[in-house]
Design a protein around this motif. Structure first.
Motif, PDB file in Angstrom:
ATOM      1  N   GLU A  79       0.840  -1.191   0.000  1.00  0.00           N
ATOM      2  CA  GLU A  79       0.000   0.000   0.000  1.00  0.00           C
ATOM      3  C   GLU A  79       0.873   1.237   0.000  1.00  0.00           C
ATOM      4  OE1 GLU A  79      -2.885   0.098   3.080  1.00  0.00           O
ATOM      5  OE2 GLU A  79      -3.416  -2.021   2.840  1.00  0.00           O
ATOM      6  N   ARG A  80       0.337   2.308  -0.575  1.00  0.00           N
ATOM      7  CA  ARG A  80       1.062   3.572  -0.559  1.00  0.00           C
ATOM      8  C   ARG A  80       0.707   4.328   0.708  1.00  0.00           C
ATOM      9  NH1 ARG A  80       1.304   6.274  -6.507  1.00  0.00           N
ATOM     10  NH2 ARG A  80       2.016   4.393  -7.557  1.00  0.00           N
ATOM     11  N   ASP A  82       1.308   7.956   2.954  1.00  0.00           N
ATOM     12  CA  ASP A  82       1.853   9.302   3.064  1.00  0.00           C
ATOM     13  C   ASP A  82       2.127   9.555   4.556  1.00  0.00           C
ATOM     14  OD1 ASP A  82      -0.694   9.549   3.978  1.00  0.00           O
ATOM     15  OD2 ASP A  82      -1.157  11.399   2.903  1.00  0.00           O
TER      16      ASP A  82
END
Length: 168
Positions: A79-80, A82
């Motif tokens: 998963e990305r 931030d």
């Protein structure tokens, strides 16, 4: 860092630890230590071996259903992240751990409560069955033959001084 679960006892396997066995059908079994590997080779059922997580869950020793276990599930797709999501996730992990510890403590307290009541019932039953062995203190005073006789021993003053340790 990928943390695996032992196939036999369900404990965490850290990188560089344990061993794995690959069956002819390409199924991979990971073991945390040789104890688990040997029990697997002996074809023992983890649900019948008392020290495994499977046994403890099956017999009500550990919590089985809890919403905090959802976060521990294995996810294979990357998963990305931030920075904000990661920060919030780390804060949530601390809260979830606290909730899990509280629920486990409550679970263990309920288990102990049931055991205490059971022990009290057993003690009451045993007392009821063997009440004839228990005599009241008033009965002992009235009938001195029920108690052991007291023997008086005279010790001379000279023997008492000999047995006393020397002081310097």
């Amino acid at each position: 860092m990928r943390l695996e679960k032992c196939w036999f006892c369900s404990s965490t396997i850290y990188p560089g630890h344990g061993m794995q066995f690959v069956r002819n059908d390409a199924k991979i079994f990971r073991f945390c230590r040789s104890k688990c590997h040997k029990n697997f080779k002996m074809k023992r059922n983890p649900r019948k071996v008392k020290w495994t997580k499977a046994y403890r869950r099956l017999h009500g020793k550990d919590m089985t259903q809890d919403s905090t276990f959802e976060f521990e599930r294995k996810r294979n797709r990357p998963e990305r992240y931030d920075r904000n999501v990661t920060e919030n996730t780390l804060k949530a992990i601390k809260k979830i751990d606290k909730v899990r510890v509280d629920r486990e403590a409550r679970h263990h307290a309920l288990r102990r409560k049931g055991k205490k009541a059971k022990e009290q019932k057993e003690a009451a039953k045993e007392l009821e069955q063997s009440i004839h062995m228990v005599k009241a203190p008033a009965a002992l005073q009235q009938e001195p033959s029920l108690t052991l006789p007291k023997i008086k021993v005279s010790v001379s003053h000279q023997q008492a001084e000999e047995n006393r340790p020397m002081e310097e």
